[in-house]
Enzyme design. Sequence first.
Site, PDB file in Angstrom:
ATOM      1  N   VAL A 221     -25.200 -17.625 -54.351  1.00  0.00           N
ATOM      2  CA  VAL A 221     -25.449 -16.510 -53.381  1.00  0.00           C
ATOM      3  C   VAL A 221     -26.075 -16.507 -52.236  1.00  0.00           C
ATOM      4  CG1 VAL A 221     -26.245 -14.198 -53.377  1.00  0.00           C
ATOM      5  CG2 VAL A 221     -24.360 -15.062 -54.928  1.00  0.00           C
TER       6      VAL A 221
ATOM      7  N   ASP B 129     -36.506 -22.396 -50.863  1.00  0.00           N
ATOM      8  CA  ASP B 129     -36.477 -22.758 -52.264  1.00  0.00           C
ATOM      9  C   ASP B 129     -37.569 -22.998 -52.314  1.00  0.00           C
ATOM     10  OD1 ASP B 129     -34.513 -23.323 -54.798  1.00  0.00           O
ATOM     11  OD2 ASP B 129     -33.544 -22.079 -54.130  1.00  0.00           O
TER      12      ASP B 129
ATOM     13  N   GLU C  40     -23.960  -8.457 -54.636  1.00  0.00           N
ATOM     14  CA  GLU C  40     -23.235  -9.596 -53.603  1.00  0.00           C
ATOM     15  C   GLU C  40     -21.716  -9.313 -54.296  1.00  0.00           C
ATOM     16  OE1 GLU C  40     -22.497 -10.743 -50.862  1.00  0.00           O
ATOM     17  OE2 GLU C  40     -20.318 -11.473 -51.915  1.00  0.00           O
TER      18      GLU C  40
ATOM     19  N   LYS D  14     -22.546  -3.015 -59.224  1.00  0.00           N
ATOM     20  CA  LYS D  14     -22.124  -3.968 -58.934  1.00  0.00           C
ATOM     21  C   LYS D  14     -21.700  -4.555 -60.730  1.00  0.00           C
ATOM     22  CE  LYS D  14     -22.086  -8.462 -59.222  1.00  0.00           C
ATOM     23  NZ  LYS D  14     -20.793  -9.020 -58.436  1.00  0.00           N
TER      24      LYS D  14
ATOM     25  N   GLY E 153     -15.687 -17.076 -68.788  1.00  0.00           N
ATOM     26  CA  GLY E 153     -17.020 -17.211 -68.737  1.00  0.00           C
ATOM     27  C   GLY E 153     -17.726 -17.786 -66.924  1.00  0.00           C
TER      28      GLY E 153
ATOM     29  N   CYS F  78     -21.831 -15.166 -64.180  1.00  0.00           N
ATOM     30  CA  CYS F  78     -22.013 -13.748 -64.190  1.00  0.00           C
ATOM     31  C   CYS F  78     -21.354 -13.435 -65.232  1.00  0.00           C
ATOM     32  CB  CYS F  78     -21.556 -13.645 -62.330  1.00  0.00           C
ATOM     33  SG  CYS F  78     -22.836 -14.401 -61.573  1.00  0.00           S
TER      34      CYS F  78
ATOM     35  N   LYS G  73     -23.331 -13.051 -68.658  1.00  0.00           N
ATOM     36  CA  LYS G  73     -24.554 -12.614 -68.847  1.00  0.00           C
ATOM     37  C   LYS G  73     -24.949 -10.946 -68.456  1.00  0.00           C
ATOM     38  CE  LYS G  73     -26.395 -13.859 -64.109  1.00  0.00           C
ATOM     39  NZ  LYS G  73     -25.962 -11.907 -63.280  1.00  0.00           N
TER      40      LYS G  73
HETATM   41  P1  NAD Z   1     -28.088 -19.909 -58.908  1.00  0.00           P
HETATM   42  O1  NAD Z   1     -28.623 -20.269 -60.059  1.00  0.00           O
HETATM   43  O2  NAD Z   1     -27.258 -21.202 -58.381  1.00  0.00           O
HETATM   44  O3  NAD Z   1     -29.503 -19.989 -57.799  1.00  0.00           O
HETATM   45  C1  NAD Z   1     -31.113 -19.120 -57.422  1.00  0.00           C
HETATM   46  C2  NAD Z   1     -31.592 -20.095 -56.412  1.00  0.00           C
HETATM   47  O4  NAD Z   1     -33.043 -19.166 -56.879  1.00  0.00           O
HETATM   48  C3  NAD Z   1     -32.369 -21.326 -57.393  1.00  0.00           C
HETATM   49  O5  NAD Z   1     -31.834 -22.574 -56.297  1.00  0.00           O
HETATM   50  C4  NAD Z   1     -33.608 -21.584 -57.604  1.00  0.00           C
HETATM   51  O6  NAD Z   1     -34.487 -22.654 -57.549  1.00  0.00           O
HETATM   52  C5  NAD Z   1     -34.150 -20.405 -56.750  1.00  0.00           C
HETATM   53  N1  NAD Z   1     -35.745 -19.727 -57.250  1.00  0.00           N
HETATM   54  C6  NAD Z   1     -35.816 -19.754 -57.937  1.00  0.00           C
HETATM   55  N2  NAD Z   1     -36.950 -18.801 -58.062  1.00  0.00           N
HETATM   56  C7  NAD Z   1     -37.191 -18.961 -56.888  1.00  0.00           C
HETATM   57  C8  NAD Z   1     -38.041 -17.970 -55.978  1.00  0.00           C
HETATM   58  N3  NAD Z   1     -39.190 -17.676 -56.849  1.00  0.00           N
HETATM   59  N4  NAD Z   1     -38.303 -18.021 -54.506  1.00  0.00           N
HETATM   60  C9  NAD Z   1     -37.090 -18.976 -54.593  1.00  0.00           C
HETATM   61  N5  NAD Z   1     -36.299 -19.349 -54.876  1.00  0.00           N
HETATM   62  C10 NAD Z   1     -36.239 -19.237 -56.140  1.00  0.00           C
HETATM   63  O7  NAD Z   1     -28.331 -18.366 -58.623  1.00  0.00           O
HETATM   64  P2  NAD Z   1     -26.475 -17.889 -58.261  1.00  0.00           P
HETATM   65  O8  NAD Z   1     -25.707 -18.378 -58.668  1.00  0.00           O
HETATM   66  O9  NAD Z   1     -26.796 -18.326 -56.441  1.00  0.00           O
HETATM   67  O10 NAD Z   1     -26.899 -16.285 -58.327  1.00  0.00           O
HETATM   68  C11 NAD Z   1     -27.859 -15.384 -57.772  1.00  0.00           C
HETATM   69  C12 NAD Z   1     -27.686 -14.390 -57.975  1.00  0.00           C
HETATM   70  O11 NAD Z   1     -26.803 -14.073 -57.188  1.00  0.00           O
HETATM   71  C13 NAD Z   1     -27.770 -14.071 -59.686  1.00  0.00           C
HETATM   72  O12 NAD Z   1     -28.193 -12.504 -59.734  1.00  0.00           O
HETATM   73  C14 NAD Z   1     -26.131 -13.868 -59.624  1.00  0.00           C
HETATM   74  O13 NAD Z   1     -26.100 -13.093 -60.648  1.00  0.00           O
HETATM   75  C15 NAD Z   1     -26.079 -12.960 -58.647  1.00  0.00           C
HETATM   76  N6  NAD Z   1     -24.493 -13.170 -58.304  1.00  0.00           N
HETATM   77  C16 NAD Z   1     -23.991 -14.016 -58.374  1.00  0.00           C
HETATM   78  C17 NAD Z   1     -22.321 -15.266 -57.894  1.00  0.00           C
HETATM   79  C18 NAD Z   1     -22.412 -16.206 -58.509  1.00  0.00           C
HETATM   80  O14 NAD Z   1     -21.078 -16.360 -57.998  1.00  0.00           O
HETATM   81  N7  NAD Z   1     -22.750 -17.683 -58.331  1.00  0.00           N
HETATM   82  C19 NAD Z   1     -22.255 -13.738 -57.062  1.00  0.00           C
HETATM   83  C20 NAD Z   1     -22.670 -12.634 -57.488  1.00  0.00           C
HETATM   84  C21 NAD Z   1     -23.283 -12.540 -57.547  1.00  0.00           C
HETATM   85  C1  UGA Z   2     -16.968 -13.182 -60.806  1.00  0.00           C
HETATM   86  C2  UGA Z   2     -16.241 -11.687 -59.816  1.00  0.00           C
HETATM   87  O1  UGA Z   2     -15.385 -11.848 -59.407  1.00  0.00           O
HETATM   88  C3  UGA Z   2     -17.013 -11.581 -58.609  1.00  0.00           C
HETATM   89  O2  UGA Z   2     -16.825 -10.201 -58.071  1.00  0.00           O
HETATM   90  C4  UGA Z   2     -18.686 -11.644 -58.903  1.00  0.00           C
HETATM   91  O3  UGA Z   2     -19.035 -11.580 -57.087  1.00  0.00           O
HETATM   92  C5  UGA Z   2     -19.053 -13.278 -59.812  1.00  0.00           C
HETATM   93  O4  UGA Z   2     -18.431 -12.687 -60.548  1.00  0.00           O
HETATM   94  C6  UGA Z   2     -20.457 -12.374 -60.392  1.00  0.00           C
HETATM   95  O5  UGA Z   2     -21.341 -11.559 -59.926  1.00  0.00           O
HETATM   96  O6  UGA Z   2     -21.029 -13.495 -60.024  1.00  0.00           O
HETATM   97  P1  UGA Z   2     -16.587 -15.835 -60.471  1.00  0.00           P
HETATM   98  O7  UGA Z   2     -17.267 -15.520 -62.170  1.00  0.00           O
HETATM   99  O8  UGA Z   2     -17.280 -16.721 -59.261  1.00  0.00           O
HETATM  100  O9  UGA Z   2     -16.753 -14.471 -59.999  1.00  0.00           O
HETATM  101  O10 UGA Z   2     -15.368 -16.346 -60.640  1.00  0.00           O
HETATM  102  P2  UGA Z   2     -14.193 -15.110 -61.667  1.00  0.00           P
HETATM  103  O11 UGA Z   2     -12.629 -15.899 -60.345  1.00  0.00           O
HETATM  104  O12 UGA Z   2     -14.136 -13.866 -61.327  1.00  0.00           O
HETATM  105  O13 UGA Z   2     -13.299 -15.886 -62.145  1.00  0.00           O
HETATM  106  C7  UGA Z   2     -14.511 -15.906 -63.833  1.00  0.00           C
HETATM  107  C8  UGA Z   2     -13.947 -16.337 -64.866  1.00  0.00           C
HETATM  108  O14 UGA Z   2     -12.872 -15.703 -65.343  1.00  0.00           O
HETATM  109  C9  UGA Z   2     -13.750 -17.487 -64.706  1.00  0.00           C
HETATM  110  O15 UGA Z   2     -13.893 -18.566 -65.528  1.00  0.00           O
HETATM  111  C10 UGA Z   2     -12.285 -17.545 -64.602  1.00  0.00           C
HETATM  112  O16 UGA Z   2     -11.341 -19.115 -65.482  1.00  0.00           O
HETATM  113  C11 UGA Z   2     -11.848 -16.198 -66.098  1.00  0.00           C
HETATM  114  N1  UGA Z   2     -10.154 -15.246 -65.111  1.00  0.00           N
HETATM  115  C12 UGA Z   2     -10.582 -15.023 -64.198  1.00  0.00           C
HETATM  116  C13 UGA Z   2      -9.415 -15.158 -66.276  1.00  0.00           C
HETATM  117  O17 UGA Z   2      -9.977 -15.920 -67.647  1.00  0.00           O
HETATM  118  N2  UGA Z   2      -8.514 -14.697 -66.062  1.00  0.00           N
HETATM  119  C14 UGA Z   2      -8.226 -14.727 -64.572  1.00  0.00           C
HETATM  120  O18 UGA Z   2      -7.154 -13.707 -64.217  1.00  0.00           O
HETATM  121  C15 UGA Z   2      -9.273 -13.774 -64.196  1.00  0.00           C
END
Ligand code: NAD
Ligand code: UGA
Length: 436
Positions: free
Chosen positions: A12, A31, A153, A206, A259, A262, A265
Site C-alpha cells: 500500500v 520505512d 485503501e 473498510k 487468502g 487482508c 485478518k
Molecule cells: P506490508 O507488510 O506489505 O508493508 C508494511 C511496511 O511498513 C513494511 O515495509 C514495514 O517495514 C513498514 N513499517 C512497519 N512499521 C513501521 C514504522 N514504524 N515506520 C515505518 N515503516 C514501518 O503491508 P501492506 O500490505 O502494504 O499493508 C499495509 C496496511 O494497508 C495494512 O493495514 C493493510 O491491511 C492495509 N491494506 C493492504 C492492502 C494490500 O493489498 N496489501 C490493501 C488495502 C489495505
Molecule cells: C482485497 C480486496 O479486494 C481489496 O479491495 C482490499 O483493498 C484488499 O483486500 C485489502 O484490504 O488488502 P486482495 O486481497 O489483494 O484485495 O485480493 P482479492 O482480489 O480481493 O483476492 C483475495 C482472495 O480472494 C484471493 O485469495 C483470491 O484468490 C480470492 N478470490 C477472489 C476468490 O476465491 N474468488 C473470487 O471470486 C475472488
Amino acid sequence: MAKICVIGTGYVGLVTGTCFSDMGHMVTCLDINEERIEQLKNGIMPIYEPGLKQIVDQNVEAGRLSFTTSYKDALTDAEFAFIAVGTPSNVDGEADMQYVRMAVTSIAENLDHPIIIVNKSTVPVGTGDWVTEVIFDLNGKQKPAFCVVSNPEFLREGSAVSDFMNPDRVVLGSTNPDAAQKVADLYQALRSPIMITDLRTAEMIKYASNAFLATRISYINEIANICDSLGADVREVARGMGMDKRIGHTFLDAGLGWGGSCFPKDVKALFFMAATRGAHPQLLQAVMDINQNQRIRAVAKLESALGSLKGKRIGVLGLSFKPNTDDTRDAPALDIIRMLLEKDAEVQAFDPQAMAASKAEIPQLILCQNPYEAAKGCEALLLATEWNEFKSLDFNKIKANMKGNVVFDGRNVWDGWELRKLGFTYIGVGVPDPID
Ligand code: NAD
Ligand code: UGA
C-alpha cells in the site's frame, strides 16, 4: 503540488507514494526496514507488483519521489503524513497495532510544524481518536497543530497501481472538514467519487467492504459444495446469478477460498471488535469456517481420488494467495501443502513469483522450474493459484510427465471435458464430473 510523506513501503505505502508522485506531488517514502529502503534507492522493487517499477523509476528520475529511513527528513515541510504500515492479526484475531503505534510515536517525536496525519492502514474502529490522543499525550498542547483523517485503501494486490489510480470511490473520515477537504483535493485528479464522513464510519467502511467480499466468496463456495452433491455446475450458476444487476458478476469465483494479507485478518478483526462488544457476529464466523473448510475439502478430494496420500507425489501449480503477486500470506496453496505433507505426501511446486517466500515457510517443499517439471512423476496435479500461464498448458506433455492421471483444478479454469478426453481424471470445485 503538495509535499507528502508516506510511512511504510509495502504493497500500500509504496503504491500510494509512487502514485501521488506520478500525480505531480513531492513524495518521500519512509520505512524502518533499512534493507528495503536501500533496495528502493537502487531501483530494486522489494515486492512484485505489475507496472510498479516503471512508474517508480520515472518519478525518481523526475525528482518527485525519494526514499528514507529518517522520520526527521521525511517530515520536513510535509503537509501530509500517510500511515501505511502493517496491521496483522494477534493470536486472538485482534488487529496488532504495534506498527501503527510506533509510526504515530515517531511522527509525534519529530513534528515541528502543522500536519495532516492520514491513516491508510486498515485499523480498528476508533483508531483515529486514539491516534489523536497518543499525539496529544506525547506532545502536549504547546506542540504544532495536527489533524487526523481516515483514508482506507481499497486496492488489490496484482493490480495495485491501476486500482489506486482508478478507485471506485475515495473514502475520507475526519472530525475536521477542512482537513478532509485538503486530502480530498489530493485525489481530485482521479475524478472518482469522494465520500467524506466521520472517522469511525470511514474505518468501518473498510472492514465492512472486505468482510462483504469475503462473504460473497464463501457463499459461492458453499453453493459450489452443494453443486458437488447435486451435479450442477457452479460456474454457470454464478454466471446466471451475476446477470441479475442486484447481484453482479464479481467475487463469485468458487475455488480454494480466499487468502492473502487482508481478508483473513480483517474478517477476524471485525469479528473480534464485534464479539468483544457483546455483538454476535454469526455470519462472520460462518464465512471464516466455510473458507477454512474449503482447504480441508481440497485435501479430502485428493484422498478420495488417490487413496492414502502416504508416499504419493503431488504437483502444485501456484503458491501465491492470488495471481500476479509474490505475496504468500495466508495463501490457500501453502495451507493445503502443509496438510498434504502432514499426510506424508511429497509435494513439488512451481510459481512464477512466490517460490522463495514459499520455501522459506515450508522448507520440505520441492521447487520446480516450470509447470511440466512440477507434473513430473506425480500421481496428481493441483492448480492452486490461477496464474494466466497455467490456463493453457500442453496437457499431452503434462500427461506424459505424470505418473498418475488426476488433475485437480482448484480454481475452475481448465476444461474438464477436454482433459477427460486426454485420459485425465478431472476434479473441480462445484463442477460436475465430466462422465455424467
Ligand atoms: P506490508 O507488510 O506489505 O508493508 C508494511 C511496511 O511498513 C513494511 O515495509 C514495514 O517495514 C513498514 N513499517 C512497519 N512499521 C513501521 C514504522 N514504524 N515506520 C515505518 N515503516 C514501518 O503491508 P501492506 O500490505 O502494504 O499493508 C499495509 C496496511 O494497508 C495494512 O493495514 C493493510 O491491511 C492495509 N491494506 C493492504 C492492502 C494490500 O493489498 N496489501 C490493501 C488495502 C489495505
Ligand atoms: C482485497 C480486496 O479486494 C481489496 O479491495 C482490499 O483493498 C484488499 O483486500 C485489502 O484490504 O488488502 P486482495 O486481497 O489483494 O484485495 O485480493 P482479492 O482480489 O480481493 O483476492 C483475495 C482472495 O480472494 C484471493 O485469495 C483470491 O484468490 C480470492 N478470490 C477472489 C476468490 O476465491 N474468488 C473470487 O471470486 C475472488
